[in-house]
Design an enzyme around this catalytic site. Structure first.
Site, PDB file in Angstrom:
ATOM      1  N   HIS A   1       0.851  -1.173   0.232  1.00 53.42           N
ATOM      2  CA  HIS A   1      -0.099  -0.062  -0.175  1.00 53.42           C
ATOM      3  C   HIS A   1       0.905   1.139   0.081  1.00 53.42           C
ATOM      4  O   HIS A   1       2.164   1.271   0.137  1.00 53.42           O
ATOM      5  CB  HIS A   1      -0.842  -0.056   1.034  1.00 53.42           C
ATOM      6  CG  HIS A   1      -0.181   0.047   2.272  1.00 53.42           C
ATOM      7  ND1 HIS A   1       0.709   1.071   2.823  1.00 53.42           N
ATOM      8  CD2 HIS A   1      -0.039  -1.245   3.305  1.00 53.42           C
ATOM      9  CE1 HIS A   1       1.295   0.607   4.163  1.00 53.42           C
ATOM     10  NE2 HIS A   1       0.700  -0.711   4.424  1.00 53.42           N
TER      11      HIS A   1
ATOM     12  N   ASP B   1       4.114  -4.344   3.298  1.00 55.58           N
ATOM     13  CA  ASP B   1       5.712  -4.395   3.372  1.00 55.58           C
ATOM     14  C   ASP B   1       5.900  -6.164   3.648  1.00 55.58           C
ATOM     15  O   ASP B   1       6.831  -6.651   2.749  1.00 55.58           O
ATOM     16  CB  ASP B   1       6.088  -3.571   4.007  1.00 55.58           C
ATOM     17  CG  ASP B   1       5.643  -3.543   5.465  1.00 55.58           C
ATOM     18  OD1 ASP B   1       4.938  -4.091   5.853  1.00 55.58           O
ATOM     19  OD2 ASP B   1       6.551  -2.577   6.164  1.00 55.58           O
TER      20      ASP B   1
END
Length: 463
Positions: free
Chosen positions: A71, A362
């Site tokens: 994101h 991540d």
């Protein structure tokens, strides 16, 4: 306190510390994070993938693309110990912890434009307008990943090629050219494919084994305790408030708050100097590697942690990627190369699918790179990739030698202002830019959750 970063190599933060020390000739006070340009230059200077070209020779037919992205820029996901920026300050994205910011929306919008240019304009692989059968998007059950996907797809398909009455309604107040694209998700506690942090008793049990390793004991040793105790004393909290395992909250929140409140941070947290930040980052990087199974002391109580951990965190993901890619490849071989195989007339999903997206975090990318045996080579200083980073896995049929070999290529995209870079040679078992699909299938088999991907929820969470 000992500068732990000396044992872990230099990154941009450490370089910044050294430069400021040379200039000032004395102790450091308030700190700053490097600018995007500085971070880009530092990454380019040390990356091992910067010179790998991205080109596709004739005779290699692109048939399927999977993208795993992180994101964009967001608010902190929760308050840290000693938090000075309460939730009320984070007003963007609807307001609240973890929401995507307008910066994050722009990051993915721009990445979407680049992806459209790559796959629609340049290669003509995707249609110039949205085709529902070509695209499948799956994201974690988090607002920031959903809005990132919406922003990215707007960058791809909300453009002048879209037609009123076909791609969007003929309503005067409708945003010009905006094309809504469906995004799929599932309840957070059930998503073991796209979210490695999904609650899982088996992962908790495996982490207990990690804590028995010499790697963990060394990382969480006396030097780490000095840093942890310094922070506890400075903030005024007890031992349980700041530990080796939750130190990531300090690192993450300080990173985000320096982006959004750079003029306030030094007043809010005078104790958090660049030296302390370098130490916190180093400890956090070691924790991240252990959480992904990147440890030396791997055999504990009969378990190989370098297999057990990736099986939980990245196994479901790589199996999902491979199951879709295999289905598409089989159908293309049947429909375009007249080969009889498992593809059937009823397999409309695989016969039309071209673009499979995982909108995650991540640690989603970290889990995938770990399974590929590439994380320590793509991120040599440890940690996780930046906002909107993406891993592109492209699947091809190679007919250059009169055969129909199935091959794949892996591309890394660090941030919206960087180029696509081939990283296939850094995937374990791959020598060239194009690698046999069997290599990726071997990873899927090796890290397949017990009972197979279809039983992941019921089988993976028991030890």
């Amino acid at each position: 306190y000992t500068d732990l970063s000396r044992t872990h190599g230099l990154d941009m933060w450490r370089s910044t510390v050294a430069v400021v020390l040379l200039i000032s000739g004395g102790p450091l006070g308030a700190f700053r994070f490097p600018s995007p340009r500085e971070k880009r230059e530092a990454w380019d200077a040390r990356t091992i993938v910067s010179n790998l070209e991205d080109s596709t020779p004739d005779g290699i037919d692109l048939v399927h693309v999977n993208i795993v992205w992180r994101h964009g820029d967001r608010a902190p996901t929760s308050p840290m110990a000693g938090e000075k920026a309460p939730e009320e300050l984070w007003t963007f994205g609807g307001g609240g912890w973890g929401e995507l910011s307008p910066i994050g929306m722009a990051q993915h919008y721009n990445l979407g434009k680049k992806l459209f240019s790559r796959y629609a304009n340049e290669s003509r692989f995707l249609s110039e307008t949205y085709k529902a059968k070509e695209v499948y998007v799956h994201c974690t059950d988090k607002n920031r990943t959903v809005v990132s996907a919406m922003s990215n797809l707007a960058g791809m398909y909300s453009r002048s090629k879209a037609k009123v009455g076909r791609d969007y309604p003929d309503v005067p107040s409708w945003p010009t050219f905006f094309v809504p694209i469906p995004i799929h998700t599932e309840f957070a506690d059930d998503d073991h494919i796209t979210d490695p942090s999904t609650p899982c008793p088996r992962q908790d049990d495996i982490w207990k084994l990690v804590k028995k390793t010499e790697d963990y004991k060394k990382a969480n040793g006396p030097e780490a305790e000095k840093v942890l105790q310094y922070l506890r004393d400075a903030i005024g909290v007890d031992d349980s408030a700041i530990t080796f395992e939750n130190l990531y909250k300090i690192w993450d929140n300080m990173l985000v708050e320096n982006i959004w409140f750079p003029d306030n941070v030094s007043d809010w947290y005078p104790y958090y100097t660049p030296e302390v930040n370098a130490q916190v980052q180093h400890l956090n990087d070691m924790s991240i590697d252990m959480k992904n199974g990147l440890i030396v002391d791997k055999d504990i109580d009969g378990y190989d942690l370098t297999v057990e951990i990736p099986t939980i965190r990245g196994g479901p993901l790589v199996n999902d990627i491979m199951s879709k890619a295999r289905g598409v490849l089989q159908c293309r071989l049947r429909d375009s190369y007249n080969q009889q195989n498992g593809c059937q007339d009823k397999d409309h999903f695989f016969r039309n699918l071209k673009y499979h997206v995982i909108s995650g975090h991540d640690y989603t990318i970290g889990a995938y790179l770990t399974v590929l045996g590439a994380k320590t080579r793509i991120l040599p200083d440890g940690g996780y990739p930046p906002y909107s980073a993406a891993i592109l896995t492209e699947f091809f049929i190679d007919s250059r030698n009169g055969k129909t070999d199935q091959v794949f290529r892996v591309i890394y995209h660090d941030s919206p202002d960087t180029d696509f870079r081939v990283i296939t040679p850094f995937v374990e078992g791959c020598k060239d830019d194009f690698c046999p699909v069997e290599v990726l299938q071997n990873f899927a088999d090796k890290f397949a959750p017990p009972g197979g991907i279809e039983k992941v929820i019921s089988m993976i969470c028991t030890l």
